[in-house]
Design an enzyme around this catalytic site. Sequence first.
Site, PDB file in Angstrom:
ATOM      1  N   SER A 234      -5.601  -6.227  -3.138  1.00 54.22           N
ATOM      2  CA  SER A 234      -6.970  -6.169  -3.618  1.00 54.22           C
ATOM      3  C   SER A 234      -7.953  -6.621  -2.540  1.00 54.22           C
ATOM      4  O   SER A 234      -7.976  -6.027  -1.459  1.00 54.22           O
ATOM      5  CB  SER A 234      -7.057  -7.019  -4.887  1.00 54.22           C
ATOM      6  OG  SER A 234      -8.117  -6.630  -5.682  1.00 54.22           O
ATOM      7  N   ASP A 458      -6.394   2.691 -11.100  1.00 60.60           N
ATOM      8  CA  ASP A 458      -6.684   1.280 -10.849  1.00 60.60           C
ATOM      9  C   ASP A 458      -8.159   1.034 -11.162  1.00 60.60           C
ATOM     10  O   ASP A 458      -9.036   1.652 -10.551  1.00 60.60           O
ATOM     11  CB  ASP A 458      -6.390   0.958  -9.379  1.00 60.60           C
ATOM     12  CG  ASP A 458      -6.512  -0.517  -9.040  1.00 60.60           C
ATOM     13  OD1 ASP A 458      -7.374  -1.206  -9.619  1.00 60.60           O
ATOM     14  OD2 ASP A 458      -5.745  -0.985  -8.179  1.00 60.60           O
ATOM     15  N   HIS A 486      -3.781  -2.536 -11.858  1.00 66.07           N
ATOM     16  CA  HIS A 486      -4.276  -2.921 -10.543  1.00 66.07           C
ATOM     17  C   HIS A 486      -3.121  -3.178  -9.587  1.00 66.07           C
ATOM     18  O   HIS A 486      -2.249  -3.993  -9.873  1.00 66.07           O
ATOM     19  CB  HIS A 486      -5.131  -4.189 -10.712  1.00 66.07           C
ATOM     20  CG  HIS A 486      -5.830  -4.643  -9.477  1.00 66.07           C
ATOM     21  ND1 HIS A 486      -6.359  -3.759  -8.548  1.00 66.07           N
ATOM     22  CD2 HIS A 486      -6.109  -5.881  -9.005  1.00 66.07           C
ATOM     23  CE1 HIS A 486      -6.924  -4.441  -7.575  1.00 66.07           C
ATOM     24  NE2 HIS A 486      -6.784  -5.730  -7.814  1.00 66.07           N
TER      25      HIS A 486
END
Length: 517
Positions: A234, A458, A486
């Site tokens: 991320s 996502d 995610h």
Amino acid sequence: MNNRSTSRLRRAAAIVAGLAAASVALSGCLYAMIPEQSSRPSTTSDPDTEGVADDLLPFYSQELEWTECGVGFDCTDVTAPLDWEDPGKGEITLSVVRHRAEGTPVGSLLTNPGGPGASGVDLILNSLDFAVGADLIENFDVIGFDPRGVGDSTAVTCYDAPQMDEYLYGIPAAARGTAEWEAELLDAHKGFAEACDANSGGILPYITTINAARDMDLIRAVLGDKQLNYLGYSYGTFLGATYAKLYPEKAGRLVLDGAIDPAVPGLEVGATQALGFESALRAYMQDCLDSGECPFNGTVDEAMADLGALLASVDSTPLKSGDGRMLGADSLMTAIIAALYSQDSWGYLTQALDEALQGDPTSALFLADFYNGRENGTYTDNSAEAFRAYNCMDYPVEDDPAAEAATNAKIAEGAPTIAPYWTGPDSCSVWPYPPTGTRGEITAEGAGPILVIGTTNDPATPYEWSESLAKQLEEGVLITRVGEGHTGYNKGNACVDDAVEAFLLDGVVPEDGLRCE
């Protein structure tokens, strides 16, 4: 005021750890019940000081002192310069944990769980097998660290728990969307920013991703590694890409999972995430309706309209919880966002929405508390504070009313359920220091192959960002995970996992465009 849902940009903290990892974290409570094992030597190779400038040698040549901090784990602190441009200005401390390889180590693997503001130490100490697969645990010394400003490192500090409760969960007195409402929220953001400045010991101007990437090179060097092997999730993809830009010759095998596009400006980040979460919410709603146990009925469109009505109802008449807090629409939206990070969390969301329809905010507040790092009336981390500090320094100011209006229109059209609770005054407009970051493509010329993983639905880091970053990088290699949630690695997809682990362990570069169903 719910600061996560009233910042018009950078809305959702991009963090890998979802509710699925929360149960894993309980394993930390079992340490006292495990028989003692014989300690293996806590050793580190000689620091890598090749090519280091004289004024940085005291930092790069430091010898680490490790202490046991759990079975198979040891911990240390690394001293870093407060200001990398002026190393004599002061020092900060970086908290580092190492899980020693269970077999013969091939080197270190640094990890970052995202955020910005998530604790890498907590992820590795409490959720090691959520962060990395068994083959990596066997062969790497897996390293977690708290970036500057975060957790057990020299940290951003703003409010105590009651003040954070009011800031994150308080209900504005003015009606949503009015000038009075905007002024009320901006005043709250200003008070928060002033508290951060007053309580953080002068570190706020130096809480940037560029400085964190330089810290990461320091950690690499004092561990004795000639090159950095890295797995970033991320926001950790932006940190990793920044590292490759700054130190291409030191970039070893880098895997960037759930990518942030470094070229996308803040307004567009917020809009793209809004549309991503709306898409994920619709996928959840279809699954909920198909389950036969959904609190909503009819088509997905009809159910989404009913959810919108619930949000509007809670916005006008917040629900009171047993601890005295009120669940307003902003906190209910935070709860929804929290559960959309992982498909494994959709059952929690169904329970929370079912209860909220009956006037009970308990499960919704549980989800919002998880997102905000709140537990039993206290805050277990400083993720909300560090999140704000990084983003306000990393993202350039955008002061274009026409662009903002166009962005809000895009969100309203593409994310009609989320839109009313997504936009608001920019919390960074009252941050005490101007941003120093820039937005632009990262090519990392000379860094060698870098794996970029994108998941097709996502919500937090939409797939298009992974596609874009892989194209920007001189030797970017895209892996696509087809699915929800995610990030893509270590989520039960053998195609993704095998490709990542073959690359990290053996240097096998997968075919660019590998698609994993």
